[in-house]
Design an enzyme around this catalytic site. Structure first.
Site, short mmCIF file in Angstrom:
data_model
loop_
_atom_site.label_atom_id
_atom_site.label_comp_id
_atom_site.label_asym_id
_atom_site.label_seq_id
_atom_site.Cartn_x
_atom_site.Cartn_y
_atom_site.Cartn_z
N GLU A 187 0.83 -1.22 0.00
CA GLU A 187 0.00 0.00 0.00
C GLU A 187 0.86 1.27 0.00
O GLU A 187 2.07 1.22 0.23
CB GLU A 187 -0.94 0.00 1.21
CG GLU A 187 -0.24 0.03 2.55
CD GLU A 187 -1.10 0.68 3.64
OE1 GLU A 187 -1.61 1.79 3.44
OE2 GLU A 187 -1.19 0.06 4.72
N LYS A 230 -3.76 -1.67 15.47
CA LYS A 230 -3.22 -0.89 16.58
C LYS A 230 -4.26 -0.71 17.67
O LYS A 230 -5.45 -0.60 17.38
CB LYS A 230 -2.85 0.50 16.09
CG LYS A 230 -1.49 0.59 15.51
CD LYS A 230 -0.99 2.03 15.55
CE LYS A 230 0.38 2.11 14.95
NZ LYS A 230 0.36 2.12 13.49
N1 PSU Z 1 -2.77 1.66 10.67
C1 PSU Z 1 -1.44 1.72 10.81
N2 PSU Z 1 -0.70 2.35 9.84
C2 PSU Z 1 -1.27 2.89 8.72
C3 PSU Z 1 -2.69 2.78 8.59
C4 PSU Z 1 -3.39 2.16 9.57
O1 PSU Z 1 -0.91 1.23 11.79
O2 PSU Z 1 -0.56 3.44 7.87
C5 PSU Z 1 -3.34 3.33 7.35
C6 PSU Z 1 -3.63 2.17 6.37
O3 PSU Z 1 -3.48 2.65 5.06
C7 PSU Z 1 -5.09 1.85 6.64
C8 PSU Z 1 -5.64 3.23 6.92
O4 PSU Z 1 -5.74 1.22 5.57
O5 PSU Z 1 -4.63 3.87 7.68
C9 PSU Z 1 -6.94 3.17 7.68
O6 PSU Z 1 -7.49 4.43 7.74
P1 PSU Z 1 -9.02 4.63 8.20
O7 PSU Z 1 -9.03 4.22 9.65
O8 PSU Z 1 -9.31 6.07 7.98
O9 PSU Z 1 -9.85 3.71 7.33
#
Ligand code: PSU
Ligand code: MN
Length: 306
Positions: free
Chosen positions: A25, A160
């Site tokens: 990603e 996390k």
């Molecule tokens: N969690 C992490 N590192 C990240 C992300 C999440 O520990 O870089 C990023 C990933 O790209 C994940 C996104 O898909 O954040 C999720 O964002 P949201 O909660 O807005 O869907």
């Protein structure tokens, strides 16, 4: 589709020859880590995948074109542009394409591009999930919904603890997404190996992982699969320290009224600052470890599909 999806020559030939390919990603590059560590990490991750005999396919949207397989220059460009890139999950694709934006793909966005290209294994750090307080704020990452409808295996270090992990776990169960523990019985919690939550099943080697994914496809299921691979012991963080840091960062986000797609990048950044880089080091190492395992699983899967 021809004009909006661009697959690099290297990735295309690997796919055509049935060779192992691992998707990666780009939100982790633009929104998940600071420059220049983000670019260094992204390039090293690609190298680790190559060392396993697989081809890396980092995905993004550049000038409105869906890219599968980036050049070093493109990775550098996204890493420098950072938060200026549009963070692209499923709902962002139409306008990112229409407006010819530069978009970094989240786990959901990367699963979409991987699936369009025919890639089955994807390595990242952590997935988005059910946020704390979701019963009121309804903040549930589109990553979970994507896992329920797109047949790609996501190799990660769990989610996390900025999230509500038990609810994240329940959501995946409801959606029929297998949560597998790679060499462990517990679903790991990103910075730490333990979460107190059981994985559905333990998987002990890349072949078993590939067999599980193949079985899911043979069933005709279109669900994704979550392979949770714990952070190596030596890089795991102290539970008390990381929990306190997360609590502090969450309080700050609440005070500042940060919401929606900005909350995850804000928390990641604050945690990195508060731990003075310790968490960044752990984050980088766990991504390397996931890349290695994903490369091995992709290799086994391509053997099974021969
Ligand atoms: N969690 C992490 N590192 C990240 C992300 C999440 O520990 O870089 C990023 C990933 O790209 C994940 C996104 O898909 O954040 C999720 O964002 P949201 O909660 O807005 O869907
Ligand atoms: Mn959200």
């Amino acid at each position: 589709m021809k004009n909006i999806l661009h697959i690099s020559d290297e990735v295309r030939s690997a796919l055509e020859a049935g060779k192992p390919v691992v998707a990666l990603e780009s939100t982790i590059i633009s929104h998940g880590m600071p420059y220049p560590q983000n670019v260094e990490t992204a390039l090293k991750v690609e190298e680790i995948i190559r060392q396993q005999g697989a081809v890396p396919a980092t995905t993004a949207i550049i000038g409105g074109v869906l890219k599968c397989g980036l050049t070093t220059e493109e990775i550098e460009y996204l890493g420098k542009k950072g938060l200026e890139c549009t963070k692209c999950s499923r709902r962002d694709f139409p306008m990112a394409i229409a407006k010819k934006l530069d978009g970094a793909t989240t786990v959901a966005g990367t699963m979409i591009i991987a699936h369009l290209a025919g890639i089955k294994i994807f390595a990242t750090g952590g997935i988005g999930g059910v946020h704390r307080g979701a019963e009121k704020n309804m903040d549930i990452s589109a990553d979970l919904e994507e896992l329920s409808q797109t047949p790609v295996m996501v190799v990660c270090a769990g989610a996390k603890a900025i999230l509500d992990l038990p609810l994240t776990r329940e959501y995946l169960e409801t959606k029929g997404v297998p949560v597998l523990g790679y060499g462990v019985d517990e679903m790991p919690a990103f910075f730490t190996r333990e979460s107190g939550l059981k994985a559905d099943y333990r998987v002990d080697d890349p072949k078993e992982a590939a067999l599980a994914f193949k079985a899911q496809r043979d069933m005709g299921f279109n669900t994704g699969m979550l392979m949770t691979n714990p952070i190596p012991e030596e890089y795991a963080m102290d539970v008390a320290l990381i929990n306190k840091t997360i609590e502090d960062a969450l309080r700050e986000a609440d005070e500042k009224g940060i919401k929606g797609k900005d909350i995850t990048p804000f928390l990641l950044d604050r945690i990195q600052q508060m731990t003075e880089g310790k968490s960044l080091k752990s984050n980088i190492e766990l991504v390397f470890n996931n890349a290695k395992v994903a490369g091995q699983i992709a290799k086994q899967l391509s053997e099974l599909e021969k």
